[in-house]
Design a protein around this motif. Structure first.
Motif, mmCIF file in Angstrom:
data_model
loop_
_atom_site.group_PDB
_atom_site.id
_atom_site.type_symbol
_atom_site.label_atom_id
_atom_site.label_comp_id
_atom_site.label_asym_id
_atom_site.label_seq_id
_atom_site.Cartn_x
_atom_site.Cartn_y
_atom_site.Cartn_z
ATOM 1 N N ASP A 139 -8.594 22.099 38.797
ATOM 2 C CA ASP A 139 -9.909 22.241 39.413
ATOM 3 C C ASP A 139 -9.984 23.485 40.281
ATOM 4 O O ASP A 139 -10.997 24.207 40.268
ATOM 5 N N ARG A 140 -8.931 23.727 41.077
ATOM 6 C CA ARG A 140 -8.922 24.936 41.917
ATOM 7 C C ARG A 140 -8.991 26.190 41.059
ATOM 8 O O ARG A 140 -9.721 27.140 41.375
ATOM 9 N N LEU A 141 -8.212 26.214 39.985
ATOM 10 C CA LEU A 141 -8.218 27.376 39.108
ATOM 11 C C LEU A 141 -9.608 27.575 38.488
ATOM 12 O O LEU A 141 -10.103 28.711 38.390
ATOM 13 N N ARG A 142 -10.227 26.493 38.064
ATOM 14 C CA ARG A 142 -11.537 26.601 37.431
ATOM 15 C C ARG A 142 -12.566 27.138 38.412
ATOM 16 O O ARG A 142 -13.384 28.013 38.064
ATOM 17 N N VAL A 182 -13.385 25.813 30.639
ATOM 18 C CA VAL A 182 -12.729 24.510 30.565
ATOM 19 C C VAL A 182 -11.228 24.761 30.583
ATOM 20 O O VAL A 182 -10.739 25.621 29.845
ATOM 21 N N LEU A 183 -10.511 24.020 31.453
ATOM 22 C CA LEU A 183 -9.083 24.252 31.629
ATOM 23 C C LEU A 183 -8.290 22.990 31.335
ATOM 24 O O LEU A 183 -8.776 21.869 31.531
ATOM 25 N N ALA A 184 -7.069 23.184 30.897
ATOM 26 C CA ALA A 184 -6.132 22.071 30.695
ATOM 27 C C ALA A 184 -4.733 22.544 31.064
ATOM 28 O O ALA A 184 -4.284 23.611 30.614
ATOM 29 N N LEU A 185 -4.043 21.767 31.922
ATOM 30 C CA LEU A 185 -2.678 22.058 32.342
ATOM 31 C C LEU A 185 -1.737 21.020 31.750
ATOM 32 O O LEU A 185 -2.038 19.827 31.746
ATOM 33 N N VAL A 242 -13.640 38.477 30.828
ATOM 34 C CA VAL A 242 -12.921 37.197 30.862
ATOM 35 C C VAL A 242 -11.419 37.420 31.069
ATOM 36 O O VAL A 242 -10.790 36.771 31.911
ATOM 37 N N LEU A 243 -10.834 38.318 30.287
ATOM 38 C CA LEU A 243 -9.388 38.513 30.376
ATOM 39 C C LEU A 243 -8.953 38.976 31.764
ATOM 40 O O LEU A 243 -8.053 38.362 32.372
ATOM 41 N N PRO A 244 -9.535 40.044 32.332
ATOM 42 C CA PRO A 244 -9.086 40.447 33.673
ATOM 43 C C PRO A 244 -9.385 39.399 34.739
ATOM 44 O O PRO A 244 -8.606 39.238 35.684
ATOM 45 N N ALA A 245 -10.500 38.665 34.588
ATOM 46 C CA ALA A 245 -10.820 37.637 35.579
ATOM 47 C C ALA A 245 -9.785 36.519 35.548
ATOM 48 O O ALA A 245 -9.276 36.086 36.594
ATOM 49 N N ALA A 246 -9.453 36.034 34.356
ATOM 50 C CA ALA A 246 -8.478 34.948 34.244
ATOM 51 C C ALA A 246 -7.099 35.397 34.718
ATOM 52 O O ALA A 246 -6.402 34.677 35.457
ATOM 53 N N ALA A 247 -6.691 36.592 34.320
ATOM 54 C CA ALA A 247 -5.386 37.098 34.743
ATOM 55 C C ALA A 247 -5.341 37.295 36.253
ATOM 56 O O ALA A 247 -4.328 37.012 36.900
ATOM 57 N N GLY A 248 -6.437 37.768 36.825
ATOM 58 C CA GLY A 248 -6.475 37.959 38.275
ATOM 59 C C GLY A 248 -6.390 36.656 39.034
ATOM 60 O O GLY A 248 -5.709 36.563 40.065
ATOM 61 N N VAL A 249 -7.070 35.617 38.556
ATOM 62 C CA VAL A 249 -7.017 34.312 39.216
ATOM 63 C C VAL A 249 -5.590 33.772 39.193
ATOM 64 O O VAL A 249 -5.085 33.237 40.197
ATOM 65 N N LEU A 250 -4.919 33.895 38.064
ATOM 66 C CA LEU A 250 -3.535 33.428 37.989
ATOM 67 C C LEU A 250 -2.643 34.176 38.967
ATOM 68 O O LEU A 250 -1.776 33.590 39.627
ATOM 69 N N ALA A 251 -2.857 35.482 39.089
ATOM 70 C CA ALA A 251 -2.054 36.272 40.018
ATOM 71 C C ALA A 251 -2.304 35.851 41.457
ATOM 72 O O ALA A 251 -1.374 35.768 42.266
ATOM 73 N N LEU A 252 -3.582 35.582 41.795
ATOM 74 C CA LEU A 252 -3.899 35.157 43.165
ATOM 75 C C LEU A 252 -3.234 33.822 43.501
ATOM 76 O O LEU A 252 -2.874 33.576 44.651
ATOM 77 N N HIS A 253 -3.088 32.976 42.498
ATOM 78 C CA HIS A 253 -2.450 31.677 42.726
ATOM 79 C C HIS A 253 -0.933 31.746 42.540
ATOM 80 O O HIS A 253 -0.286 30.707 42.428
ATOM 81 N N ARG A 254 -0.375 32.959 42.524
ATOM 82 C CA ARG A 254 1.067 33.183 42.425
ATOM 83 C C ARG A 254 1.672 32.515 41.190
ATOM 84 O O ARG A 254 2.741 31.912 41.244
ATOM 85 N N LEU A 255 0.950 32.628 40.097
ATOM 86 C CA LEU A 255 1.448 32.116 38.834
ATOM 87 C C LEU A 255 1.943 33.289 37.993
ATOM 88 O O LEU A 255 1.209 34.245 37.742
ATOM 89 N N THR A 256 3.197 33.231 37.596
ATOM 90 C CA THR A 256 3.787 34.273 36.763
ATOM 91 C C THR A 256 3.526 33.950 35.301
ATOM 92 O O THR A 256 3.837 32.851 34.833
ATOM 93 N N VAL A 257 2.958 34.894 34.564
ATOM 94 C CA VAL A 257 2.659 34.696 33.146
ATOM 95 C C VAL A 257 3.897 35.040 32.338
ATOM 96 O O VAL A 257 4.361 36.173 32.348
#
Length: 832
Positions: A710-713, A624-627, A661-676
């Motif tokens: 939705d795309r991120l999820r 479940v995601l919230a932005l 979970v952690l590597p999957a979530a971090a990888g998705v953010l990286a693919l979407h060019r989101l800087t943490v």
């Protein structure tokens, strides 16, 4: 340069009657010259011009009388070099060329030359002379670059003006024709001279003419302008050159010698002759002038290189390059609103600096990180916009982070910082910088001026960021540690007050501000105590422990001490000094370890929204995601505060606990060019639905708009079930990024076990250069090592990632020491 090198003062007036400008002027020249130099009324450019006119009339009289007596025609006397520019300092040499048309008798011509040269020598003046036809002068210029540079300033004094005009015409035509070949030679000559003489803006006894940023470089810029290939930035350049000439005049009059070196023992007298307060004021003005010329030279030679590279592409090849876009250059994105174009960092077409006051820092940080110069027009555009809409106080988080990123870029920070300073940006961002700008340091241990030393300290500190838990505090403290040298009294005490004020304006909270102020106040404490006190005396260690207050500040102070010493000069740091300081730090750390310290790594209690998401994830069995957009809090004066703008996005992800979970979530953010920018991981157990991992991220988009939740999820679900190959996709992107990016040298990553940080888990600390997919690689390494991540605290400080992972074994207990070290080694290997 406010005047073209082609302009001349025109021919000197023809000598008058014999009694006025003949023997009377010849015999009276030494006395008239002496009166002019002793008269305080004309000074600076006026005196140099008057001395040139006086000398013109004297030499013109000599030529007229002796050429007429010998019956010689077809001759002309020409001034070249500095004399050709009409810039005669009191002890300047005279650069003269006797031109002839080739028809005169060689003996008569030699006799005429003797009648011209010997009176000059009799006065004790240095003379650079030659006798040539225009064709011979042209040939000499083609063979010798120094001759050609001198002839670019040729000015007619007497005789046949057509000879001089013909020479000037051919010399300029040849210069412009051969400039593509000769300008690189001139650049090499300037660089070789700089290596030999040093940089004028940092020397305690500078050579006003030969050192980098001196009068020779100003003359070289005139030659570049004469080539019509490039021109120097005009702002302040002529004024800087004039100030150096005025200083040289005063030096000549003070010493009575033809010298260009401003020696220590003569600086007070020269300052007094120029009406300045003291030698420090003289040096500071000299450094400012040199810095202006050096910056103009950097910009000009960069433009020359770009023009020559463009010309080297054959027309046929240019025609094959993408039709309409050929010659425009490819734009590669560096950061939001910043792109690389033709080897420079420039503003993107869509950039709006008038709406984005942090853009100038973002552009500077991106340029430094990429090892690129920041384009002058980009700086000036940002400066114009910043004048009407500066950063709010306190600064927003992004501006502060971009400043830290700029400071952490290593050696590439220096040219970008100097460009910002040359265009007045630094003193607008940090008004206290004005007091240390170009301020000399007369301690021979110091290599740099105060301001350059501060930047160099930040450069040195950037290599030590892996040793500390807060690289941002280290870098800012490095930049400010000597800021008090612009004020009377102890610079450490004054600096503490200034640093506290600056840190608050930058947006650091009260705790961080106190740490920065403490570092500035005590930046000399470790080195002075270690080298001057008995370390076996408990009182010595206790005093240092009381001053620093905690191990975190001690760690930062240790790194700052080393960076400060390394940036001072080779005599300020050695293995012996480093060993003494390390021994002191070890003793103080042992003393501080006995005191209870706040556990800053402890996890916070979940908020109501986080609990709601965790419950929903537990109920549905999926992520479940919230932005939510984040804005900076309003300033105290809300009426005058600008409208708030988003500075990042908070992303909350709740996922039923499962491997990866952690590597999957971090990888998705990286693919979407989101800087943490920051992240926390908590393990919750809501209402008996099973444990749920809650990841709280603060992210920013590298370019463009943010993707929707939705795309991120969808991608996170695919990553967890294995249908999205995150490692392969990230590897493909890294290869593409490497092909179009420059390599940035950064300290290697450091992974350690933080002993004693927690009684219920083992803390693995990671300090590394922030990069695409970094958190994904760390998460995969931890998963592969078979440990459970109970919580994690991720922070990106400028270009540095400082991450702490609380891990346990499968039994839920802390790892044994050997196992923990093995996990740390595995993570470090994954990051190499």
């Amino acid at each position: 340069m406010t005047e073209s090198v082609e302009e001349t003062a025109g021919p000197a007036g023809a000598p008058g009657p014999e009694g006025a400008s003949g023997p009377a002027l010849e015999g009276g020249y030494p006395a008239a010259r002496l009166r002019l130099l002793q008269d305080e009324a004309p000074s600076g450019p006026d005196r140099r011009a008057a001395l040139a006119r006086l000398t013109d009339d004297w030499l013109a009289g000599l030529l007229k009388r002796h050429a007429g007596a010998a019956g010689l025609s077809g001759t002309a006397l020409v001034a070249v070099g500095g004399y050709g520019r009409g810039e005669l300092s009191p002890r300047s040499d005279l650069d003269l060329v006797l031109l002839h048309d080739g028809r005169a008798d060689a003996g008569a011509l030699a006799a005429l030359a003797d009648h011209l040269w010997y009176p000059v020598w009799d006065l004790g003046l240095d003379l650079d002379h030659s006798v040539r036809t225009p064709a011979q002068a042209r040939k000499a210029a083609r063979e010798d670059l120094k001759v050609q540079l001198g002839l670019l300033d040729a000015r007619h004094l007497a005789g046949d003006p057509e000879l001089t005009a013909a020479l000037r015409t051919t010399v300029y035509a040849d210069w412009r024709e051969t400039a593509p070949k000769r300008l690189p030679e001139l650049h090499d000559m300037c660089q070789e001279r700089a290596e030999r003489q040093g940089e004028l803006q940092y020397l305690l006894e500078p050579d006003l003419k030969e050192a980098r940023g001196g009068l020779r470089d100003a003359t070289a810029l005139r030659a570049v302008a004469a080539s019509w290939l490039a021109d120097a930035p005009r702002g302040g350049l002529e004024a800087a050159r004039t100030r150096l000439l005025d200083t040289r005049d005063a030096l000549h009059l003070t010493t009575g010698r033809a010298t260009d070196r401003l020696s220590l023992q003569e600086q007070d007298q020269v300052a007094e002759a120029l009406g300045m307060l003291d030698a420090d004021a003289l040096l500071r003005q000299t450094y400012e002038s040199a810095r202006t010329i050096s910056y103009a030279a950097d910009v000009t030679w960069r433009e020359v290189g770009r023009v020559l590279r463009a010309r080297s592409v054959k027309p046929m090849l240019r025609g094959l390059l993408n039709g309409r876009t050929a010659g425009r250059g490819e734009r590669s994105p560096l950061a939001e609103g910043v792109v690389e174009l033709d080897g420079e960092a420039v503003l993107a077409r869509t950039a709006r600096p008038e709406r984005d006051p942090a853009l100038v820092l973002r552009a500077a940080a991106a340029a430094a990180q990429a090892g690129l110069p920041l384009a002058t027009h980009a700086i000036r555009r940002c400066a114009t916009a910043y004048a009407t809409r500066p950063l709010p106080v306190p600064w927003p988080a992004e501006a502060r982070e971009q400043l830290v990123t700029l400071l952490g870029a290593g050696a590439h920070t220096v040219p970008v910082w100097e460009a910002l300073e040359a265009e007045g940006i630094i003193t607008r961002l940090l008004p206290d910088w004005e007091r240390v700008r170009c301020r000399p340091q007369r301690n021979p241990v110091h290599t740099w001026t105060v301001d350059r030393h501060l930047v160099e300290t930040a450069v040195r500190a950037s290599a030590l960021t892996r040793r500390v838990h807060r690289p941002d505090l280290l870098l800012v403290a490095a930049l400010l540690h000597d800021i008090g040298k612009g004020w009377p009294g102890d610079h450490s005490t004054a600096g503490e007050t200034i640093a506290r004020d600056v840190a608050g304006k930058l947006g650091f909270d009260a705790r961080d501000t106190t740490v920065i102020a403490t570092l500035v106040r005590h930046h000399l404490l470790l080195i002075e105590t270690a080298t001057r006190r008995d370390l076996d005396d408990p009182a010595t260690v206790g005093a240092v422990a009381d001053a620093v207050g905690g191990t975190g500040t001690l760690e930062l102070l240790h790194a700052l001490t080393e960076a400060d010493a390394l940036a001072t000069g080779p005599a300020a740091w050695s293995a012996w000094r480093g060993g003494l300081v390390a021994d002191l730090v070890k003793r103080v750390a042992a003393r501080l370890a006995g005191e209870p310290e706040e556990d800053v790594r402890g996890a916070d209690e979940p908020t109501a929204e986080q609990e709601r998401l965790a419950i929903e994830a537990g109920r549905t069995g999926g992520p479940v995601l919230a932005l939510r957009a984040r804005t900076e809090p309003a300033t105290e004066d809300a009426a005058e505060a600008p409208a708030q703008e988003p500075v990042g996005v908070e992303l909350l992800i709740a996922v039923p606990d499962q491997p990866g979970v952690l590597p999957a979530a971090a990888g998705v953010l990286a693919l979407h060019r989101l800087t943490v920018r920051a992240a926390d991981l908590l393990l919750l157990d809501p209402i008996g639905d099973g444990p749920v991992l809650l990841l709280s991220w603060r992210v920013a988009a590298e370019y463009g708009s943010l993707p929707d939740a939705d795309r991120l999820r969808v991608d996170l679900v695919r990553a967890l079930d294995g249908s999205l190959d995150i490692p392969a996709r990230l590897a493909e992107r890294e290869r593409a990024y490497a092909r179009r990016s420059r390599v940035v040298l950064a300290p290697p990553p450091r992974v350690t076990v933080a002993g004693g940080s927690s009684h219920t888990a083992t803390v693995i600390e990671v300090r590394a250069q922030d990069a695409h997919g970094l958190l994904h690689r760390i998460g995969r390494a931890l998963e592969t090592a078979g440990v459970a991540v109970r919580s994690a605290h991720i922070s990106t400080l400028g270009a540095n990632a400082v991450d702490a992972f609380y891990v346990t074994g499968t039994d839920g207990a802390p790892l044994a020491d050997g196992v923990a070290q093995g996990v740390a080694a595995a993570v470090q290997a994954a990051l190499q």
